[in-house]
Design a protein around this motif. Structure first.
Motif, short mmCIF file in Angstrom:
data_model
loop_
_atom_site.label_atom_id
_atom_site.label_comp_id
_atom_site.label_asym_id
_atom_site.label_seq_id
_atom_site.Cartn_x
_atom_site.Cartn_y
_atom_site.Cartn_z
N CYS A 367 -21.54 18.90 -0.99
CA CYS A 367 -21.01 18.71 -2.33
C CYS A 367 -21.11 17.23 -2.69
O CYS A 367 -20.93 16.36 -1.84
N HIS A 368 -21.41 16.96 -3.95
CA HIS A 368 -21.45 15.58 -4.45
C HIS A 368 -20.63 15.54 -5.74
O HIS A 368 -20.65 16.48 -6.53
N ARG A 369 -19.91 14.45 -5.93
CA ARG A 369 -19.08 14.28 -7.13
C ARG A 369 -19.28 12.88 -7.68
O ARG A 369 -19.36 11.91 -6.93
N TRP A 370 -19.32 12.81 -8.99
CA TRP A 370 -19.34 11.53 -9.70
C TRP A 370 -18.29 11.62 -10.79
O TRP A 370 -18.17 12.66 -11.46
N ASP A 371 -17.49 10.57 -10.98
CA ASP A 371 -16.56 10.59 -12.10
C ASP A 371 -16.72 9.33 -12.93
O ASP A 371 -17.45 8.39 -12.54
N VAL A 372 -16.06 9.30 -14.05
CA VAL A 372 -16.28 8.22 -15.02
C VAL A 372 -15.79 6.87 -14.50
O VAL A 372 -16.18 5.82 -15.03
N LEU A 373 -14.97 6.86 -13.46
CA LEU A 373 -14.50 5.59 -12.90
C LEU A 373 -15.58 4.91 -12.06
O LEU A 373 -15.43 3.74 -11.68
N SER A 374 -16.68 5.60 -11.78
CA SER A 374 -17.76 5.01 -11.01
C SER A 374 -18.88 4.48 -11.91
O SER A 374 -19.94 4.11 -11.41
N GLY A 375 -18.63 4.44 -13.22
CA GLY A 375 -19.62 3.87 -14.13
C GLY A 375 -20.69 4.84 -14.58
O GLY A 375 -21.75 4.43 -15.08
N THR A 376 -20.45 6.13 -14.41
CA THR A 376 -21.38 7.16 -14.86
C THR A 376 -20.59 8.21 -15.63
O THR A 376 -19.37 8.12 -15.76
N ASP A 377 -21.27 9.24 -16.11
CA ASP A 377 -20.57 10.42 -16.57
C ASP A 377 -20.00 11.15 -15.35
O ASP A 377 -20.37 10.86 -14.21
N GLY A 378 -19.12 12.11 -15.59
CA GLY A 378 -18.58 12.91 -14.50
C GLY A 378 -19.47 14.12 -14.23
O GLY A 378 -19.74 14.90 -15.14
N PHE A 379 -19.94 14.26 -12.99
CA PHE A 379 -20.81 15.37 -12.61
C PHE A 379 -20.38 15.94 -11.26
O PHE A 379 -19.72 15.25 -10.47
N PHE A 380 -20.78 17.15 -11.02
CA PHE A 380 -20.52 17.83 -9.76
C PHE A 380 -21.80 18.54 -9.32
O PHE A 380 -22.54 19.07 -10.16
N LEU A 381 -22.05 18.55 -8.02
CA LEU A 381 -23.20 19.25 -7.47
C LEU A 381 -22.80 19.90 -6.16
O LEU A 381 -22.24 19.25 -5.28
N ALA A 382 -23.09 21.19 -6.02
CA ALA A 382 -22.92 21.91 -4.76
C ALA A 382 -24.27 22.47 -4.35
O ALA A 382 -24.99 23.06 -5.17
N LEU A 383 -24.62 22.29 -3.08
CA LEU A 383 -25.87 22.80 -2.53
C LEU A 383 -25.55 23.99 -1.62
O LEU A 383 -24.81 23.85 -0.64
N LEU A 384 -26.10 25.13 -1.99
CA LEU A 384 -25.80 26.39 -1.31
C LEU A 384 -27.09 26.97 -0.74
O LEU A 384 -28.14 26.93 -1.40
N THR A 385 -27.00 27.54 0.45
CA THR A 385 -28.18 28.13 1.08
C THR A 385 -27.97 29.62 1.27
O THR A 385 -26.91 30.06 1.73
N ARG A 386 -29.00 30.39 0.92
CA ARG A 386 -28.96 31.84 1.11
C ARG A 386 -29.03 32.14 2.61
O ARG A 386 -29.92 31.63 3.32
N THR A 387 -28.09 32.91 3.12
CA THR A 387 -28.06 33.22 4.54
C THR A 387 -28.52 34.64 4.85
O THR A 387 -28.89 34.95 5.98
N HIS A 388 -28.49 35.54 3.86
CA HIS A 388 -29.00 36.89 4.13
C HIS A 388 -30.45 36.95 3.74
O HIS A 388 -30.94 36.18 2.91
N SER A 389 -31.18 37.88 4.30
CA SER A 389 -32.64 37.91 4.11
C SER A 389 -33.09 38.76 2.93
O SER A 389 -34.24 38.69 2.53
N GLU A 390 -32.21 39.57 2.37
CA GLU A 390 -32.65 40.46 1.30
C GLU A 390 -32.98 39.67 0.05
O GLU A 390 -32.32 38.68 -0.26
N PHE A 391 -33.96 40.14 -0.67
CA PHE A 391 -34.27 39.57 -1.98
C PHE A 391 -34.59 40.71 -2.94
O PHE A 391 -35.41 41.54 -2.65
#
Length: 391
Positions: A367-391
């Motif tokens: 997970c990554h987070r940025w908020d307005v106190l760090s001099g940017t807009d506020g953003f969030f990012l989560a990186l998720l990986t598929r663990t089951h094989s079905e598609f």
């Protein structure tokens, strides 16, 4: 126009906005009615209006009323301007203050009012940001910095800074990521600059760029920007060498300018409708920058803060959960689903991710987070990986 006349025009425009007219529509209408106004007048008026919208609650407290006049009076008091010299009634200036206006006004109350957050939202805002909540709200009372993304497919950061400087635009590296610049002088000239028109730089918040920089990209990957919108992140993806980039949006008209922007940047992007995205799946990485409250970018679009309601917020949460499941269906086994928002609210970020994980078949990698106190807009990012094989 005199400074006082600009304030009176801002009062009139703000009254239209408070009555329900969209801010851009109200400003455009004023400009059409005011052919005498020069570019500096229009820019000053815009600044007054958006300054007042960002600080609507605290300015209303200082000005004694949530009206156009009250907000501009609050603005003057907050900025330490000589109110008596501006509210004179002479020419096109605002009328002199009444005795009630002179005696009225107060400092905003600590918490939601001082932070310019709606009362219903303040508990969520405070729960999400903790001790930083009021400071974050107060940061959003001012204008956002102007950030540029260096198009590394065409130039490097040092060369872009030099090209901008040659046109009177001063920029410096921003620490959020290696492509980010912050403009400190000459921002109004960016859209007319050769550096912009030739595709060397794009307007994009540094944290928005940092999201793309944080993605686990590698040559040969097929990458889908599932909620592409105007295409800022799509173009940042397309500047990464060796990957194939696709763009999709549930409302395709949002991508109407993307082909021209891609051509200017020298980028290769394929636009897909929903049926085409399903046929082209699976993708190695799917980025879902979901519709959200926009709480991280309220400095840029302050009207959204006041238009948001509990009902609209609940509807957004439902949309975010639906988008996660739709994007997941397009992600290859072992592939990455990147969920992003321009929000600082936990319910839209960790809450949405946890609800998705609870359905099974996926794991959270980072997970990554940025908020307005760090001099940017506020953003969030989560990186998720598929663990089951079905598609």
């Amino acid at each position: 126009m005199t400074p006082a006349a600009r304030l009176q025009s801002a009062i009139e425009v703000l009254d239209e906005i408070l009555a329900g007219k969209p801010a851009e529509q109200a400003l455009t209408g004023w400009a059409r009615r005011s052919r005498f106004a020069g570019s500096k007048d229009r820019a000053a008026l815009r600044d007054h209006v958006f300054d007042a919208l960002r600080a609507r609650r605290s300015f209303a407290a200082r000005g004694g009323a949530e009206t156009g006049r009250g907000l501009i009076l609050g603005l003057c008091r907050a900025q330490g301007l000589a109110v008596a010299d501006l509210f004179t009634g002479i020419g096109h200036a605002p009328a002199p203050l009444t005795p009630e206006e002179q005696a009225g006004g107060r400092d905003p109350a600590p918490g939601a009012e001082a932070a310019d957050i709606p009362d219903w939202l303040w508990p969520r805002f405070e729960a999400s940001l903790g001790a930083r909540a009021e400071a974050a709200g107060q940061v959003m009372q001012s204008r956002a910095p102007v950030h540029l993304r260096v198009n590394t497919a065409r130039t490097d950061r040092a060369s872009a800074i030099a090209a901008l400087a040659g046109e009177g635009i001063v920029a410096q590296p921003h620490p959020a990521c290696d492509t980010a610049l912050e403009v400190t002088e000459g921002a109004r000239g960016i859209a007319r600059s050769a550096a912009y028109l030739d595709g060397l730089v794009e307007l994009q918040d540094a944290a928005s760029q940092a999201i793309v920089a944080a993605l686990p990209l590698a040559p040969g990957m097929r990458v889908l920007d599932y909620c592409a919108g105007g295409g800022g992140k799509t173009l940042a993806l397309a500047a990464v060498p060796g990957i194939e980039v696709f763009a999709h949006d549930a409302a395709p008209q949002r991508m109407r300018d993307l082909p021209a922007r891609a051509a200017r940047a020298g980028a290769q992007v394929r636009l897909l409708d929903t049926a085409e995205a399903a046929r082209m799946a699976p993708f190695d990485l799917v980025l879902a920058d979901a519709p959200c409250s926009g709480s991280g970018s309220w400095r840029r679009a302050p009207a959204g803060k006041w238009e948001l309601s509990e009902e609209k917020f609940a509807a957004l949460l439902a949309v975010q959960r639906e988008i996660l499941h739709c994007a997941a269906a397009l992600t290859a086994p072992g592939g990455v689903l990147a969920y992003a928002t321009c929000s600082m609210l936990s319910e839209e970020n960790d809450g949405a991710v946890q609800a998705f994980l609870d359905t099974g078949g996926w794991k959270l990698d980072d997970c990554h987070r940025w908020d307005v106190l760090s001099g940017t807009d506020g953003f969030f990012l989560a990186l998720l990986t598929r663990t089951h094989s079905e598609f």
